[in-house]
Design a protein around this motif. Structure first.
Motif, PDB file in Angstrom:
ATOM      1  N   PHE A  21      -5.310   8.209  90.271  1.00 14.64           N
ATOM      2  CA  PHE A  21      -4.989   6.829  89.907  1.00 14.64           C
ATOM      3  C   PHE A  21      -4.892   6.715  88.393  1.00 14.64           C
ATOM      4  O   PHE A  21      -5.872   6.989  87.688  1.00 14.64           O
ATOM      5  CB  PHE A  21      -6.075   5.890  90.462  1.00 14.64           C
ATOM      6  CG  PHE A  21      -6.262   6.051  91.944  1.00 14.64           C
ATOM      7  CD1 PHE A  21      -5.464   5.358  92.845  1.00 14.64           C
ATOM      8  CD2 PHE A  21      -7.198   6.959  92.453  1.00 14.64           C
ATOM      9  CE1 PHE A  21      -5.609   5.533  94.218  1.00 14.64           C
ATOM     10  CE2 PHE A  21      -7.349   7.158  93.814  1.00 14.64           C
ATOM     11  CZ  PHE A  21      -6.560   6.437  94.701  1.00 14.64           C
ATOM     12  N   ASP A  22      -3.729   6.350  87.909  1.00 17.00           N
ATOM     13  CA  ASP A  22      -3.525   6.218  86.467  1.00 17.00           C
ATOM     14  C   ASP A  22      -3.682   4.744  86.101  1.00 17.00           C
ATOM     15  O   ASP A  22      -2.843   3.901  86.462  1.00 17.00           O
ATOM     16  CB  ASP A  22      -2.131   6.716  86.073  1.00 17.00           C
ATOM     17  CG  ASP A  22      -1.948   8.204  86.391  1.00 17.00           C
ATOM     18  OD1 ASP A  22      -2.911   8.833  86.867  1.00 17.00           O
ATOM     19  OD2 ASP A  22      -0.845   8.722  86.157  1.00 17.00           O
ATOM     20  N   VAL A  23      -4.782   4.436  85.394  1.00 12.02           N
ATOM     21  CA  VAL A  23      -5.106   3.037  85.119  1.00 12.02           C
ATOM     22  C   VAL A  23      -4.441   2.622  83.794  1.00 12.02           C
ATOM     23  O   VAL A  23      -5.115   2.346  82.797  1.00 12.02           O
ATOM     24  CB  VAL A  23      -6.630   2.811  85.100  1.00 12.02           C
ATOM     25  CG1 VAL A  23      -6.927   1.303  85.168  1.00 12.02           C
ATOM     26  CG2 VAL A  23      -7.312   3.514  86.275  1.00 12.02           C
ATOM     27  N   ASP A  24      -3.126   2.569  83.825  1.00  9.14           N
ATOM     28  CA  ASP A  24      -2.372   2.271  82.600  1.00  9.14           C
ATOM     29  C   ASP A  24      -2.610   0.838  82.119  1.00  9.14           C
ATOM     30  O   ASP A  24      -2.578   0.561  80.925  1.00  9.14           O
ATOM     31  CB  ASP A  24      -0.875   2.482  82.837  1.00  9.14           C
ATOM     32  CG  ASP A  24      -0.552   3.926  83.189  1.00  9.14           C
ATOM     33  OD1 ASP A  24      -1.400   4.799  82.928  1.00  9.14           O
ATOM     34  OD2 ASP A  24       0.533   4.169  83.731  1.00  9.14           O
ATOM     35  N   ALA A  25      -2.769  -0.083  83.056  1.00 10.18           N
ATOM     36  CA  ALA A  25      -2.932  -1.510  82.729  1.00 10.18           C
ATOM     37  C   ALA A  25      -1.839  -1.968  81.757  1.00 10.18           C
ATOM     38  O   ALA A  25      -0.677  -1.582  81.911  1.00 10.18           O
ATOM     39  CB  ALA A  25      -4.339  -1.774  82.204  1.00 10.18           C
ATOM     40  N   HIS A  96      -8.526  12.206  80.860  1.00  4.47           N
ATOM     41  CA  HIS A  96      -7.811  11.799  79.632  1.00  4.47           C
ATOM     42  C   HIS A  96      -6.355  11.479  79.976  1.00  4.47           C
ATOM     43  O   HIS A  96      -5.685  12.258  80.672  1.00  4.47           O
ATOM     44  CB  HIS A  96      -7.903  12.977  78.667  1.00  4.47           C
ATOM     45  CG  HIS A  96      -7.391  12.752  77.283  1.00  4.47           C
ATOM     46  ND1 HIS A  96      -6.075  12.449  76.996  1.00  4.47           N
ATOM     47  CD2 HIS A  96      -8.023  12.833  76.078  1.00  4.47           C
ATOM     48  CE1 HIS A  96      -5.925  12.351  75.673  1.00  4.47           C
ATOM     49  NE2 HIS A  96      -7.098  12.575  75.097  1.00  4.47           N
ATOM     50  N   HIS A  97      -5.861  10.340  79.474  1.00  4.23           N
ATOM     51  CA  HIS A  97      -4.475   9.941  79.772  1.00  4.23           C
ATOM     52  C   HIS A  97      -3.844   9.324  78.521  1.00  4.23           C
ATOM     53  O   HIS A  97      -3.243   8.266  78.593  1.00  4.23           O
ATOM     54  CB  HIS A  97      -4.477   8.960  80.943  1.00  4.23           C
ATOM     55  CG  HIS A  97      -3.123   8.692  81.545  1.00  4.23           C
ATOM     56  ND1 HIS A  97      -2.230   9.684  81.859  1.00  4.23           N
ATOM     57  CD2 HIS A  97      -2.517   7.523  81.900  1.00  4.23           C
ATOM     58  CE1 HIS A  97      -1.132   9.139  82.384  1.00  4.23           C
ATOM     59  NE2 HIS A  97      -1.274   7.831  82.412  1.00  4.23           N
ATOM     60  N   SER A  98      -4.053   9.981  77.383  1.00  4.20           N
ATOM     61  CA  SER A  98      -3.555   9.523  76.072  1.00  4.20           C
ATOM     62  C   SER A  98      -4.311   8.277  75.621  1.00  4.20           C
ATOM     63  O   SER A  98      -5.179   7.779  76.351  1.00  4.20           O
ATOM     64  CB  SER A  98      -2.055   9.244  76.080  1.00  4.20           C
ATOM     65  OG  SER A  98      -1.772   7.933  76.547  1.00  4.20           O
ATOM     66  N   LEU A 100      -2.493   5.416  73.732  1.00  2.44           N
ATOM     67  CA  LEU A 100      -1.593   4.262  73.815  1.00  2.44           C
ATOM     68  C   LEU A 100      -0.471   4.433  74.840  1.00  2.44           C
ATOM     69  O   LEU A 100       0.413   3.581  74.953  1.00  2.44           O
ATOM     70  CB  LEU A 100      -0.969   3.983  72.441  1.00  2.44           C
ATOM     71  CG  LEU A 100      -1.958   3.694  71.298  1.00  2.44           C
ATOM     72  CD1 LEU A 100      -1.197   3.444  70.000  1.00  2.44           C
ATOM     73  CD2 LEU A 100      -2.842   2.497  71.620  1.00  2.44           C
ATOM     74  N   HIS A 101      -0.478   5.565  75.544  1.00  2.00           N
ATOM     75  CA  HIS A 101       0.498   5.833  76.605  1.00  2.00           C
ATOM     76  C   HIS A 101       1.910   6.076  76.093  1.00  2.00           C
ATOM     77  O   HIS A 101       2.891   5.865  76.807  1.00  2.00           O
ATOM     78  CB  HIS A 101       0.489   4.720  77.667  1.00  2.00           C
ATOM     79  CG  HIS A 101       0.826   5.209  79.040  1.00  2.00           C
ATOM     80  ND1 HIS A 101       2.113   5.258  79.528  1.00  2.00           N
ATOM     81  CD2 HIS A 101       0.042   5.704  80.026  1.00  2.00           C
ATOM     82  CE1 HIS A 101       2.101   5.739  80.762  1.00  2.00           C
ATOM     83  NE2 HIS A 101       0.855   6.025  81.077  1.00  2.00           N
ATOM     84  N   TYR A 102       2.040   6.543  74.864  1.00  2.00           N
ATOM     85  CA  TYR A 102       3.361   6.976  74.387  1.00  2.00           C
ATOM     86  C   TYR A 102       3.621   8.396  74.879  1.00  2.00           C
ATOM     87  O   TYR A 102       2.704   9.228  74.880  1.00  2.00           O
ATOM     88  CB  TYR A 102       3.425   6.960  72.860  1.00  2.00           C
ATOM     89  CG  TYR A 102       3.473   5.576  72.265  1.00  2.00           C
ATOM     90  CD1 TYR A 102       4.580   4.750  72.461  1.00  2.00           C
ATOM     91  CD2 TYR A 102       2.415   5.093  71.496  1.00  2.00           C
ATOM     92  CE1 TYR A 102       4.623   3.472  71.923  1.00  2.00           C
ATOM     93  CE2 TYR A 102       2.447   3.809  70.953  1.00  2.00           C
ATOM     94  CZ  TYR A 102       3.556   3.010  71.172  1.00  2.00           C
ATOM     95  OH  TYR A 102       3.589   1.750  70.645  1.00  2.00           O
ATOM     96  N   MET A 230      -1.040   7.257  91.880  1.00  2.00           N
ATOM     97  CA  MET A 230      -0.904   5.816  92.065  1.00  2.00           C
ATOM     98  C   MET A 230      -1.376   5.079  90.825  1.00  2.00           C
ATOM     99  O   MET A 230      -2.194   5.601  90.063  1.00  2.00           O
ATOM    100  CB  MET A 230      -1.713   5.381  93.287  1.00  2.00           C
ATOM    101  CG  MET A 230      -1.058   5.837  94.585  1.00  2.00           C
ATOM    102  SD  MET A 230      -2.241   5.959  95.952  1.00  2.00           S
ATOM    103  CE  MET A 230      -2.860   7.621  95.703  1.00  2.00           C
ATOM    104  N   HIS A 231      -0.834   3.877  90.655  1.00  2.00           N
ATOM    105  CA  HIS A 231      -1.210   3.011  89.544  1.00  2.00           C
ATOM    106  C   HIS A 231      -1.835   1.763  90.148  1.00  2.00           C
ATOM    107  O   HIS A 231      -1.167   1.068  90.925  1.00  2.00           O
ATOM    108  CB  HIS A 231       0.023   2.657  88.708  1.00  2.00           C
ATOM    109  CG  HIS A 231       0.662   3.881  88.100  1.00  2.00           C
ATOM    110  ND1 HIS A 231       1.477   4.715  88.836  1.00  2.00           N
ATOM    111  CD2 HIS A 231       0.567   4.414  86.860  1.00  2.00           C
ATOM    112  CE1 HIS A 231       1.866   5.720  88.055  1.00  2.00           C
ATOM    113  NE2 HIS A 231       1.333   5.565  86.855  1.00  2.00           N
ATOM    114  N   PRO A 232      -3.094   1.461  89.812  1.00  2.00           N
ATOM    115  CA  PRO A 232      -3.764   0.332  90.461  1.00  2.00           C
ATOM    116  C   PRO A 232      -3.032  -1.004  90.303  1.00  2.00           C
ATOM    117  O   PRO A 232      -3.159  -1.873  91.173  1.00  2.00           O
ATOM    118  CB  PRO A 232      -5.138   0.326  89.806  1.00  2.00           C
ATOM    119  CG  PRO A 232      -5.385   1.782  89.504  1.00  2.00           C
ATOM    120  CD  PRO A 232      -4.040   2.305  89.054  1.00  2.00           C
TER     121      PRO A 232
HETATM  122 ZN   LIG Z   1       0.171   6.504  82.932  1.00  4.00          ZN
END
Ligand SMILES: [Zn+2]
Length: 292
Positions: A21-25, A96-98, A100-102, A230-232
């Motif tokens: 689950f990638d919690v990008d928000a 870890h998922h960066s 700022l998501h760039y 998945m993205h919540p």
């Molecule tokens: Zn992401």
């Protein structure tokens, strides 16, 4: 004919399923369009992930007694300071998922290093033993792999040149690569926002279950790995969250699927002597006239 299951899998298991689950928000919008900050619809659409999606998904995982892997950008962790604690408390992994998501290929190496290290510091300050990584948009650069080696990561889940776990050796450091794929990502199925355009799809959850179930069944013949991504803010919606449960129930009914978080698969991958070991496979630009 069927393929030989990855030696990383426990005896009797023909495939592995990992739920991630990638919690990008809000980062998913802000990195595309920073002025989206002033769009309350877009911001709340993304905030649904940590506010409702994550607790709902964690409730389903608890009911099913399955551990998941949550990748959280540093920015998201600072915006929602209780989020990571709640995920860790429920027994799941955080990676870890960066910051700022760039996407790393769009950044200069020193910019990427700053972003990478800031995320690492944020996660560590919130109690995470940071051993796993997934690049924003899965778009690791070759330099990202150097950073993972420098910081001795145990695994990455971004590269797409296999559908079985393998060992990635970078500058002498061995880590597991647990390959994802776009066909197993919910964004392509459910991503919809008029502005900024982060997608234009609203597919039925039944179609998504069918897509992922058929890959899992095929991997039970091939002996490979299914990394559901998945993205919540997307898969946290009610009918879509049920797909999480349906995938677990289907995998359990098969009797030969190892359901495990990525960290466990990484440990098994690194421990097994028969897993192929590779170095970053960078195309040779002298083969043709491409210019970077
Ligand atoms: Zn992401």
């Amino acid at each position: 004919m069927t393929g030989i299951p990855s030696p990383a899998f426990p005896a009797g298991m023909r495939a592995a399923l990992s739920l991630t689950f990638d919690v990008d928000a809000e980062t998913g919008v802000l990195m595309v369009k920073p002025s989206g900050w002033n769009d309350a619809m877009a911001m709340t659409h993304q905030a649904f992930g940590p506010k409702v999606g994550v607790p709902r998904i964690m409730r389903i995982l608890a009911e099913e007694r399955v551990r998941g892997t949550f990748f959280v950008p540093g920015w998201t962790a600072r915006r929602y300071p209780q989020l990571i604690a709640s995920i860790l408390e429920a027994g799941h992994e955080v990676g870890h998922h960066s910051d700022l998501h760039y996407p790393p290929p769009t950044m200069a190496p020193d910019e990427e290093r700053r972003d990478f290290e800031r995320a690492l510091e944020t996660l560590q300050a919130q109690g995470v033993d940071v051993v796993g990584h997934r690049a924003a948009w899965w778009q690791a650069s070759w330099h990202t792999l150097d950073l993972l080696a420098e910081y001795r990561f145990q695994y990455d889940s971004s590269l797409m040149d296999d559908d079985r776990p393998y060992v990635l050796k970078v500058k002498g450091h061995r880590m597991a690569e647990l390959p994802p794929h776009w066909s197993l990502d919910d964004w392509e199925q459910y991503g919809f926002l008029p502005d900024p355009n982060i997608g234009a799809s609203i597919e039925p959850a039944s179609k998504v279950f069918e897509l992922w179930r058929s890959e899992l069944d095929a991997q039970r013949k091939e002996g490979g790995l299914v990394v559901g991504t998945m993205h919540p803010f997307l898969s946290g919606r009610a009918s879509r969250a049920e797909v999480v449960r349906q995938m677990i129930d289907h995998a359990r009914a098969c009797g030969d699927v190892w359901i495990a978080p990525l960290g466990e698969i990484a440990t098994a991958t690194l421990a097994h002597p028969d897993i192929p070991e590779r170095e970053p496979d960078i195309p040779d630009l002298t083969l043709g006239p491409y210019l970077p």
